[in-house]
Design an enzyme around this catalytic site. Structure first.
Site, PDB file in Angstrom:
ATOM      1  N   ASP A 124       0.006   7.054  -3.651  1.00  0.00           N
ATOM      2  CA  ASP A 124      -1.049   6.649  -4.571  1.00  0.00           C
ATOM      3  C   ASP A 124      -1.340   7.692  -5.641  1.00  0.00           C
ATOM      4  O   ASP A 124      -1.410   7.366  -6.831  1.00  0.00           O
ATOM      5  CB  ASP A 124      -2.347   6.376  -3.795  1.00  0.00           C
ATOM      6  CG  ASP A 124      -2.358   5.005  -3.151  1.00  0.00           C
ATOM      7  OD1 ASP A 124      -1.432   4.213  -3.408  1.00  0.00           O
ATOM      8  OD2 ASP A 124      -3.290   4.719  -2.380  1.00  0.00           O
ATOM      9  N   HIS A 136       0.851  -1.183   0.000  1.00  0.00           N
ATOM     10  CA  HIS A 136       0.000   0.000   0.000  1.00  0.00           C
ATOM     11  C   HIS A 136       0.887   1.233   0.000  1.00  0.00           C
ATOM     12  O   HIS A 136       2.118   1.141   0.182  1.00  0.00           O
ATOM     13  CB  HIS A 136      -0.942   0.002   1.206  1.00  0.00           C
ATOM     14  CG  HIS A 136      -2.129  -0.904   1.041  1.00  0.00           C
ATOM     15  ND1 HIS A 136      -3.105  -0.681   0.098  1.00  0.00           N
ATOM     16  CD2 HIS A 136      -2.481  -2.046   1.690  1.00  0.00           C
ATOM     17  CE1 HIS A 136      -4.023  -1.627   0.177  1.00  0.00           C
ATOM     18  NE2 HIS A 136      -3.666  -2.485   1.122  1.00  0.00           N
TER      19      HIS A 136
END
Length: 384
Positions: A163, A133
């Site tokens: 991200d 992540h």
């Protein structure tokens, strides 16, 4: 309802293989710029625990349902690919190939296709097949270690740095560059490998240069732009809120200490040995008034000071309101498309795409007679 907006990418067709995080955000940005983005949703949803009606990263898109594991799933996606300019997928390396919609199959069907791949670790390397992540990706690049106070664990910057900044934005830049190449004489389609680790590392290019020159210490909270500087940071106010200070240049710093009221007591700006003393003086002074009071003091000045607002407060800030930085669509206040274009402005023209709800519309607009609502697994009458 119009298939696309009026942005500069009007007429560009994008197929998005549904995922979560940076891939959908990249596709949203393309849609905000006017591209016709068709999201290929899977039966059962993406796994994101949010009502699709509130998933703003799916605004300005349309959705069809395709089960890629079904006998005809691959053929349906390749039919879309044949008519598309761009495909975006965010699977682990090798998954798209196993599903029969990898770069080889797609580029054979459409040689001018830009095949955008969004991953954390990239398509190859020792960690390519590992789960991850945002926080892990920015950790290994050194980016996370730069953020926070020196005597505390690194501060987690939500999932914005990895991200979206290191991932989505680099994918969009790569896709647009590759699309330009594909449309030039002699150009062709190609694969864009956008890895969050690459983008997050690239974001720190200036810092690496400063470190090489001896102008940046390789530890957090000790530098000009990481909170180590007393005139570049956040300070608590009397009501428990915060003011952000960025008075780096001398002329801005002079205005800052004068309006703050510490001009006569503040040590010299470049006296690094007394930075602790300067920080204490600034902190003590900010504690004497509320955030609103300090905002009024610095309003209209060049002191480079601003109130730290919450997500709910931000849309009401006078400057953001005047610019229309936030808009309301479908009862949801949300950031407006960015950047802005004088001749081809973008807009929010559709709410978040509901899985499978646009099947008939897409079949008509993309000339896909075999793609009908009745063929869509899991599509209810309410969805139609």
């Amino acid at each position: 309802m119009a298939a696309t907006g009026n942005g500069p990418l009007a007429g560009v067709r994008v197929v998005e293989l549904a995922g979560i995080g940076p891939g959908p955000f990249a596709a949203m940005l393309l849609a905000d710029l006017g591209a016709d983005v068709v999201r290929v949703d899977r039966p059962g949803g993406s796994g994101l625990a949010i009502d699709p009606a509130y998933d703003l990263t799916n605004r300005n898109k349309r959705s069809v349902l395709v089960d890629l594991k079904a006998d005809d799933g691959r053929a349906r996606v390749l039919d879309l690919v044949e008519r598309a300019d761009v495909l975006i997928e965010g699977y682990r390396p090798g998954v798209a190939e196993r599903l029969g919609v990898g770069p080889e199959e797609c580029l054979e069907r459409n040689p001018r296709l830009v095949y955008g791949r969004m991953t954390g670790w990239g398509q190859e390397g020792p960690l390519a097949q590992r789960a991850g992540h945002d926080i892990a990706y920015i950790a290994v690049t050194g980016t996370l270690g730069m953020i926070g106070k020196p005597d505390e664990p690194p501060t987690v910057p939500a999932n914005l740095v990895g991200d979206y900044a290191g991932g989505s934005l680099y994918l969009v830049v790569g896709v647009l560059a590759a699309l330009h190449h594909a449309r030039t004489e002699g150009g062709s389609g190609q694969v864009v490998d956008a890895a969050i680790v690459d983008g997050a590392a690239h974001l720190a290019t200036m810092i690496h240069g400063m470190m090489a020159a001896g102008g940046w210490q390789d530890r957090r909270g000790a530098n000009l732009l990481d909170g180590g500087c007393p005139f570049y940071g956040n300070y608590e106010t009397a009501d428990g809120q915060y003011m952000a200070v960025g008075a780096l240049e001398q002329q801005f710093y002079n205005e800052f200490i004068e309006l703050l009221g510490i001009k006569d007591e503040a040590p010299a700006r470049k006296d690094f040995a007394r930075w602790g003393e300067l920080r204490a003086a600034v902190a003590a002074r900010f504690k004497t008034r509320t955030r609103a009071e300090w905002a009024a003091v610095f309003e209209g000045s060049d002191a480079c000071v601003a109130p730290v607002l919450s997500l709910r407060e931000a849309p009401s800030h006078p400057h953001l309101a005047a610019r229309g930085t936030f808009v309301e669509h479908g009862g949801i206040t949300q950031p407006a498309p960015a950047p802005r274009f004088s001749a081809t402005p973008g807009s929010v023209y559709r709410g978040p795409a509901q899985p499978g709800a646009d099947t008939a519309e897409v079949a008509r607009d993309w000339d896909l007679p075999g793609l009908t609502e009745e063929d869509q697994p899991g599509l209810t009458k309410e969805d139609r």
